[in-house]
Design an enzyme around this catalytic site. Structure first.
Site, PDB file in Angstrom:
ATOM      1  N   GLY A 227     -49.522  11.861 -10.226  1.00  0.00           N
ATOM      2  CA  GLY A 227     -50.880  12.301  -9.915  1.00  0.00           C
ATOM      3  C   GLY A 227     -51.310  11.850  -8.544  1.00  0.00           C
ATOM      4  CG  ASN A 228     -53.828  13.820  -6.313  1.00  0.00           C
ATOM      5  OD1 ASN A 228     -55.050  13.750  -6.392  1.00  0.00           O
ATOM      6  ND2 ASN A 228     -53.151  14.937  -6.588  1.00  0.00           N
ATOM      7  NE  ARG A 229     -55.966   6.311  -3.371  1.00  0.00           N
ATOM      8  CZ  ARG A 229     -56.667   5.190  -3.455  1.00  0.00           C
ATOM      9  NH1 ARG A 229     -56.438   4.353  -4.438  1.00  0.00           N
ATOM     10  NH2 ARG A 229     -57.583   4.911  -2.569  1.00  0.00           N
TER      11      ARG A 229
END
Ligand code: CTP
Length: 428
Positions: A227-229
């Site tokens: 995932g990412n932020r």
């Protein structure tokens, strides 16, 4: 003017269907109400007949020579069932046809909207959820129940959404056909814009915009993902401002926990491929597509059904699996490539950049704008303490074919959104 069949099944929320019927008839639609026998315990036939200006029937044995059980469904532009009880949902999912409404559902070839309303326990029961999934897989638009006070003192999900919200969804479906609104597998949430939030800002009236927000998650196994932020705050702020300016907004939200902005149709997605499907479904006919989501460029080549375990190999105690990645489609580039000669829709890309030895943030951004070919690129400077999850943002807005750069911020993300929409409106 559309031919609408308004199905009403036997729940207390049947009274709300009277207001929905009024909204349809006042908009000039031709509405036939098809209640179930139990619905008439809550609201009687004279009310439906007076409000619709037509006789109502619940069974298939009235006016048999007109074959209403086939004709009504075949000739409708939209069938809406509100409220849909657990019983009606079960019958529809299993194709039962014991009364006029269930016959209409089997013969309808137009978009079908179902708005379930029932007690929380019934809504959450595995049987109801399985029936709802079946309907959604078949392309029925399910408007999930709202949470709040139920018939008794209890509260929870199960309330029929307000008639104005149901009406707004139906109008969208009528205006844009089945595909352009919401891919059927996704639930939608829609909340009317409270009057005091108003549409006073204006500037995007009559425009249809599609916005992606959040960050995609690419599953590795049942418990892990890449995932990412991205929090989705900037995309949600863009949707909020667009709705206030009068646009019809579809917000494709990847893994966000933010509340749906007023007046915005939210389509939740998880992976890049789901996001691509949702964009492909919503983009036809849109005036603007804003790609604010952080879309993963890669996904694991293989999804493992069972949780990946640490191996206990005495010969190689440090053994670790290798996760092979494959490329995800570039959704933004796909939109640009499919754009017709009329240069519609206006396409806005986002870029998260850091400067490095090869160039400044703006150098990288200009190269990306040229590479992606979108109309505008909104550039964030990123670093561990910048942008992600914060309420404020600083951006540079670049326009294709122009050396002029608009700097916005540091400012709250809604203010940044206003600057982005100002730039879009110049192109529109
Ligand atoms: N984007 C997309 N599909 C992808 C990846 C990104 O549509 N698979 C969109 C994003 O929503 C954003 C824009 O492309 O609007 C920029 O994404 P970014 O990942 O920063 O750009 P890349 O072209 O992947 O460049 P980089 O080499 O910096 O990774």
């Amino acid at each position: 003017m559309a031919r609408i069949v308004l199905g009403v099944s036997g729940g207390i929320a049947a009274y709300k269907a009277c207001s929905l019927l009024r909204l349809f008839t006042e908009a000039g639609h031709d509405v036939t109400v098809v209640p179930t026998e139990s619905a008439l315990h809550f609201v009687g036939a004279p009310t439906w007949e007076a409000l619709s200006g037509k006789p109502v029937a619940t069974g298939v044995w009235e006016s048999v020579h007109e074959v209403p059980h086939v004709r009504l469904g075949q000739s409708a532009d939209l069938v809406v069932v509100a409220p849909a009880t657990a019983d009606l949902v079960a019958k529809a999912a299993h194709g039962l046809a014991g009364d006029l409404l269930t016959n209409v559902l089997l013969t309808a070839r137009c978009p079908v909207v179902v708005a379930p309303a029932m007690h929380t326990e019934m809504w959450e029961h595995a049987a109801t959820q399985a029936n709802i999934s079946t309907l959604m897989e078949r392309g029925v638009h399910v408007i999930p129940p709202a949470s709040g006070r139920l018939t008794g003192a209890d509260t929870g999900p199960g309330r029929l959404p307000e008639p104005a919200d149901l009406y707004a969804v139906c109008e969208r479906i009528l205006a844009h056909g089945t595909a352009a609104v919401v891919p059927p597998k996704y639930a939608t949430e829609l909340r009317a814009i409270p009057e005091d939030e108003g549409l006073a800002e204006g500037g995007l009236e009559g425009r249809r915009v599609v916005i992606t927000a959040g960050g995609t998650r690419e599953p590795i196994d049942p418990v892990r993902f890449l995932g990412n932020r991205s929090s989705g705050k900037q995309g949600f702020a863009l949707a909020t401002v667009a709705a206030r300016r009068g646009a019809e907004v579809v917000l494709i939200a990847a893994n966000t926990t933010l509340a749906a902005p007023a007046g915005v149709l939210v389509v939740p997605v998880q992976t890049a491929l789901e996001l691509e499907t949702a964009v492909a479904a919503a983009a036809p006919g849109a005036d603007v597509v804003v790609m604010a989501a952080a879309v993963a460029d890669f996904r694991p080549a293989h999804y493992t059904d069972a949780k990946i375990k640490k191996t206990h190999d005495a010969d190689d105690p440090d053994a670790a699996p290798t996760i092979e990645l494959v490329r995800n489609p570039d959704v933004l580039a796909g939109l640009v490539a499919r754009r017709g000669d009329d240069a519609s829709p206006v396409i806005v890309g986002f870029a998260a950049e850091t400067g490095d030895q090869d160039g400044s943030v703006l150098d990288h951004a200009r190269a990306k704008l040229a590479r992606k070919g979108c109309d505008l690129l909104v550039v964030n400077e990123v670093g561990t303490d910048k942008t992600f999850g914060l309420d404020d943002n600083t951006v540079h807005i670049l326009r294709l074919g122009s050396s002029h750069v608009i700097d916005a911020g540091p400012a709250p993300k809604e203010q940044i959104s206003a600057a982005v929409w100002d730039a879009v409106q110049q192109i529109l």
